[in-house]
Design an enzyme around this catalytic site. Structure first.
Site, PDB file in Angstrom:
ATOM      1  N   ARG A 172       0.822  -1.235   0.000  1.00  0.00           N
ATOM      2  CA  ARG A 172       0.000   0.000   0.000  1.00  0.00           C
ATOM      3  C   ARG A 172       0.846   1.271   0.000  1.00  0.00           C
ATOM      4  NH1 ARG A 172      -2.810  -2.990   3.604  1.00  0.00           N
ATOM      5  NH2 ARG A 172      -4.601  -4.010   2.662  1.00  0.00           N
ATOM      6  N   LYS A 190       3.266  11.715 -11.937  1.00  0.00           N
ATOM      7  CA  LYS A 190       2.484  10.665 -12.611  1.00  0.00           C
ATOM      8  C   LYS A 190       3.317   9.400 -12.667  1.00  0.00           C
ATOM      9  CE  LYS A 190      -0.030  13.219 -16.123  1.00  0.00           C
ATOM     10  NZ  LYS A 190      -0.246  13.184 -17.577  1.00  0.00           N
ATOM     11  N   GLU A 210      11.297  17.558 -25.562  1.00  0.00           N
ATOM     12  CA  GLU A 210      10.423  18.086 -24.504  1.00  0.00           C
ATOM     13  C   GLU A 210      10.960  19.443 -24.015  1.00  0.00           C
ATOM     14  OE1 GLU A 210       7.638  16.493 -24.025  1.00  0.00           O
ATOM     15  OE2 GLU A 210       8.036  14.393 -24.568  1.00  0.00           O
ATOM     16  N   LYS A 226       7.736  22.969 -15.733  1.00  0.00           N
ATOM     17  CA  LYS A 226       6.745  21.890 -15.586  1.00  0.00           C
ATOM     18  C   LYS A 226       6.160  21.906 -14.180  1.00  0.00           C
ATOM     19  CE  LYS A 226       5.471  17.132 -16.243  1.00  0.00           C
ATOM     20  NZ  LYS A 226       5.836  15.744 -16.566  1.00  0.00           N
ATOM     21  N   GLU A 283      -4.728  17.434 -13.534  1.00  0.00           N
ATOM     22  CA  GLU A 283      -4.884  17.449 -14.979  1.00  0.00           C
ATOM     23  C   GLU A 283      -6.326  17.681 -15.426  1.00  0.00           C
ATOM     24  OE1 GLU A 283      -3.424  13.984 -16.993  1.00  0.00           O
ATOM     25  OE2 GLU A 283      -2.423  15.249 -18.457  1.00  0.00           O
ATOM     26  N   ARG A 287      -2.788  21.965 -17.414  1.00  0.00           N
ATOM     27  CA  ARG A 287      -1.723  20.976 -17.601  1.00  0.00           C
ATOM     28  C   ARG A 287      -1.751  20.418 -19.022  1.00  0.00           C
ATOM     29  NH1 ARG A 287       0.034  16.542 -13.019  1.00  0.00           N
ATOM     30  NH2 ARG A 287       1.721  15.571 -14.134  1.00  0.00           N
ATOM     31  N   ASN A 340       0.795  18.766 -23.465  1.00  0.00           N
ATOM     32  CA  ASN A 340       0.573  17.838 -24.579  1.00  0.00           C
ATOM     33  C   ASN A 340       0.858  18.473 -25.932  1.00  0.00           C
ATOM     34  OD1 ASN A 340      -0.140  15.604 -23.085  1.00  0.00           O
ATOM     35  ND2 ASN A 340      -2.257  16.321 -22.872  1.00  0.00           N
ATOM     36  N   HIS A 344       1.761  16.509 -29.008  1.00  0.00           N
ATOM     37  CA  HIS A 344       1.546  15.107 -28.679  1.00  0.00           C
ATOM     38  C   HIS A 344       0.315  14.502 -29.367  1.00  0.00           C
ATOM     39  CE1 HIS A 344       4.690  15.806 -25.782  1.00  0.00           C
ATOM     40  NE2 HIS A 344       4.614  14.578 -25.300  1.00  0.00           N
ATOM     41  N   HIS A 353       1.494  11.300 -30.880  1.00  0.00           N
ATOM     42  CA  HIS A 353       1.067   9.956 -30.476  1.00  0.00           C
ATOM     43  C   HIS A 353       0.527   9.177 -31.668  1.00  0.00           C
ATOM     44  CE1 HIS A 353       0.552  11.219 -25.985  1.00  0.00           C
ATOM     45  NE2 HIS A 353       1.737  10.678 -26.205  1.00  0.00           N
ATOM     46  N   HIS A 413       9.607   8.501 -29.145  1.00  0.00           N
ATOM     47  CA  HIS A 413       8.633   9.485 -28.679  1.00  0.00           C
ATOM     48  C   HIS A 413       9.061  10.925 -28.979  1.00  0.00           C
ATOM     49  CE1 HIS A 413       5.541  11.249 -26.159  1.00  0.00           C
ATOM     50  NE2 HIS A 413       6.467  11.948 -25.527  1.00  0.00           N
TER      51      HIS A 413
HETATM   52  N1  LIG Z   1       5.400  10.221 -15.759  1.00  0.00           N
HETATM   53  C1  LIG Z   1       5.426  11.202 -16.624  1.00  0.00           C
HETATM   54  O1  LIG Z   1       4.973  12.314 -16.353  1.00  0.00           O
HETATM   55  C2  LIG Z   1       6.048  10.967 -17.953  1.00  0.00           C
HETATM   56  C3  LIG Z   1       6.332  12.039 -18.801  1.00  0.00           C
HETATM   57  C4  LIG Z   1       6.965  11.788 -20.015  1.00  0.00           C
HETATM   58  C5  LIG Z   1       7.296  10.499 -20.366  1.00  0.00           C
HETATM   59  N2  LIG Z   1       6.998   9.467 -19.515  1.00  0.00           N
HETATM   60  C6  LIG Z   1       7.358   8.075 -19.847  1.00  0.00           C
HETATM   61  O2  LIG Z   1       8.765   7.962 -19.911  1.00  0.00           O
HETATM   62  C7  LIG Z   1       9.109   6.877 -20.768  1.00  0.00           C
HETATM   63  C8  LIG Z   1      10.221   7.310 -21.683  1.00  0.00           C
HETATM   64  O3  LIG Z   1      11.343   7.660 -20.898  1.00  0.00           O
HETATM   65  P1  LIG Z   1      12.818   7.603 -21.504  1.00  0.00           P
HETATM   66  O4  LIG Z   1      12.833   8.314 -22.796  1.00  0.00           O
HETATM   67  O5  LIG Z   1      13.752   7.976 -20.443  1.00  0.00           O
HETATM   68  O6  LIG Z   1      12.933   6.062 -21.905  1.00  0.00           O
HETATM   69  P2  LIG Z   1      13.702   4.837 -21.195  1.00  0.00           P
HETATM   70  O7  LIG Z   1      13.479   4.829 -19.747  1.00  0.00           O
HETATM   71  O8  LIG Z   1      13.314   3.619 -21.959  1.00  0.00           O
HETATM   72  O9  LIG Z   1      15.218   5.160 -21.489  1.00  0.00           O
HETATM   73  C9  LIG Z   1      15.667   5.184 -22.822  1.00  0.00           C
HETATM   74  C10 LIG Z   1      16.884   4.297 -23.013  1.00  0.00           C
HETATM   75  O10 LIG Z   1      18.009   4.966 -22.480  1.00  0.00           O
HETATM   76  C11 LIG Z   1      18.712   4.126 -21.584  1.00  0.00           C
HETATM   77  N3  LIG Z   1      19.325   4.990 -20.585  1.00  0.00           N
HETATM   78  C12 LIG Z   1      18.700   5.806 -19.708  1.00  0.00           C
HETATM   79  N4  LIG Z   1      19.598   6.514 -19.010  1.00  0.00           N
HETATM   80  C13 LIG Z   1      20.815   6.154 -19.459  1.00  0.00           C
HETATM   81  C14 LIG Z   1      22.146   6.530 -19.149  1.00  0.00           C
HETATM   82  N5  LIG Z   1      22.396   7.487 -18.253  1.00  0.00           N
HETATM   83  N6  LIG Z   1      23.159   5.924 -19.797  1.00  0.00           N
HETATM   84  C15 LIG Z   1      22.900   4.986 -20.740  1.00  0.00           C
HETATM   85  N7  LIG Z   1      21.677   4.596 -21.098  1.00  0.00           N
HETATM   86  C16 LIG Z   1      20.654   5.168 -20.457  1.00  0.00           C
HETATM   87  C17 LIG Z   1      17.689   3.153 -21.073  1.00  0.00           C
HETATM   88  O11 LIG Z   1      18.289   1.945 -20.637  1.00  0.00           O
HETATM   89  C18 LIG Z   1      16.809   2.954 -22.297  1.00  0.00           C
HETATM   90  O12 LIG Z   1      17.370   1.986 -23.129  1.00  0.00           O
HETATM   91  C19 LIG Z   1       7.834   6.505 -21.502  1.00  0.00           C
HETATM   92  O13 LIG Z   1       7.329   5.315 -20.965  1.00  0.00           O
HETATM   93  C20 LIG Z   1       6.896   7.648 -21.215  1.00  0.00           C
HETATM   94  O14 LIG Z   1       5.531   7.249 -21.200  1.00  0.00           O
HETATM   95  C21 LIG Z   1       6.389   9.680 -18.332  1.00  0.00           C
HETATM   96 ZN   LIG Z   2       6.209  13.634 -24.296  1.00  0.00          ZN
END
Ligand SMILES: NC(=O)c1ccc[n+]([C@@H]2O[C@H](COP(=O)([O-])OP(=O)(O)OC[C@H]3O[C@@H](n4cnc5c(N)ncnc54)[C@H](O)[C@@H]3O)[C@@H](O)[C@H]2O)c1
Ligand SMILES: [Zn+2]
Length: 346
Positions: free
Chosen positions: A106, A128, A170, A211, A221, A225, A229, A232, A236, A248
């Site tokens: 929990r 989020k 971003e 942000k 949201e 907020r 997007n 996006h 998307h 992305h």
């Molecule tokens: N929660 C939110 O508000 C929010 C906002 C935007 C995106 N997201 C989510 O975030 C995700 C995308 O995040 P991302 O782009 O970081 O992708 P990711 O976490 O898959 O990382 C991208 C790649 O980079 C590698 N990597 C990360 N840091 C590294 C480092 N320092 N050295 C070497 N390799 C490294 C990872 O192993 C992976 O292969 C999506 O699932 C998206 O939906 C969430």
């Molecule tokens: Zn995004």
């Protein structure tokens, strides 16, 4: 959020939380490079690391199977309610780790240690957390505030260049939405792309502040907020139409250019070339030539159907009236969206 190059992680963490039982969640891309040093820093600061759980790198790890695997591991490692989960990785590890921390027993403490540029500027801010389902992205989730977010710029040294550009999409997005000094700082985008520490630090701080301000105004949201997007809606659609082969950040980059075409038609302000120049400096595409426009529209319609009961074929867009002047909830009909997509796939 604590951010800097060569952070003394043990001291930073001890400043916020009393040492105790810890577990580290990471992925196979980040773990081998950075987890041993993080674990050692925590142990030096008086923590006992019960387990280091590594999921395969990639979006697939943000799913139910990975979730089940991680919570099972934590249970077997004897992780208790008063423990802290350290999520060391990009947005995938951040979202998965956040959802684990929100639900395991929990809820246990979460410390976010974002290692990708996208995670530092975007996903680690705003609380989020969540998982994808086979039926769609981010369909399960919650809001959870980490006890601490700490980012060491040195972690970015190992981030692949394409991932750096992904995060910069971003950054460009938020600079355009914000206007003012943040927008002016976008002149550092090329230096950030070349891993200049000062440029990266400036742009990360700008993004986090921006942000955080938007999220503070609309935590759940229901209103403004939505501006986050920007790019996006079509972005998307492009991702889905490309079977998620288009990263992305690249999809959002092209989506912003498409939105700037709609804004030019609608609002008269021509920001198309500005978008293209900024995205080019960030190493991002401004066109997605290999994608069929009708597939993008179909994906957008599916996406919309999943999120609202509004049965019309209008989409709600974020558009820029000018730099720093976003408007959201702008109804855009299918024909208008089709023209904008035509401009970025042609
Ligand atoms: N929660 C939110 O508000 C929010 C906002 C935007 C995106 N997201 C989510 O975030 C995700 C995308 O995040 P991302 O782009 O970081 O992708 P990711 O976490 O898959 O990382 C991208 C790649 O980079 C590698 N990597 C990360 N840091 C590294 C480092 N320092 N050295 C070497 N390799 C490294 C990872 O192993 C992976 O292969 C999506 O699932 C998206 O939906 C969430
Ligand atoms: Zn995004």
């Amino acid at each position: 959020m604590v951010i800097g190059a060569g952070l003394d992680l043990g001291a930073v963490v001890s400043g916020e939380l009393e040492g105790g039982l810890a577990a580290i969640l990471t992925d196979s891309g980040v773990g081998p490079l950075h987890a041993p040093r993080v674990a050692a820093a925590l142990e030096d600061a008086g923590w006992r690391v019960a387990d280091v759980v590594e999921v395969p790198a990639g979006e697939r790890s943000k799913g139910l199977a990975a979730y089940a695997e991680v919570v099972g591991r934590l249970a077997r490692a004897g992780v208790t309610r008063d423990a802290t989960l350290f999520a060391l990785g990009g947005g995938v590890v951040g979202d998965l780790g956040g959802f684990v921390a929100a639900t395991f027993m929990r809820g246990i403490n979460l410390v976010a240690l974002p290692t990708s540029l996208l995670a530092m500027v975007d996903s680690s801010v705003g609380g989020k957390v969540g998982l994808n389902l086979p039926e769609g992205k981010n369909l399960v989730g919650n809001f959870l505030r980490p006890r601490l977010v700490a980012a060491d710029l040195d972690w970015l040294e190992t981030l692949p260049e394409r991932e750096r550009s992904n995060g910069l999409a971003e950054v460009v997005k938020m600079g355009l939405l914000s206007g003012g000094p943040y927008f002016e700082d976008l002149e550092k985008i090329e230096a950030a792309r070349d891993r200049d520490t000062e440029a990266l630090l400036t742009l990360i701080l700008d993004s986090v502040r921006f942000k955080a301000r938007v999220v503070a105004e609309d935590e759940l949201e229901r209103g403004c907020r939505a501006i986050l997007n920007y790019g996006h809606t079509i972005g998307h659609g492009l991702e889905a139409a490309a079977g998620y082969a288009l990263p992305h950040g690249e999809a959002v980059a092209v989506g912003m250019v498409a939105a700037s075409h709609i804004a030019r038609e609608r609002l008269g302000e021509d920001l198309v070339a500005l978008h293209e120049d900024l995205l080019f400096s960030a190493g991002l595409p401004t066109k997605a030539p290999a994608i069929e426009p009708e597939k993008v529209l179909a994906a957008m319609a599916r996406d919309k159907k999943r999120r609202t009961a509004d049965g019309s074929n209008e989409h709600r867009f974020v558009l820029l009236e000018d730099v720093g002047e976003p408007v959201w909830g702008v109804p855009v009909g299918e024909e208008e969206a089709r023209r904008a997509i035509g401009a970025i796939v042609g």
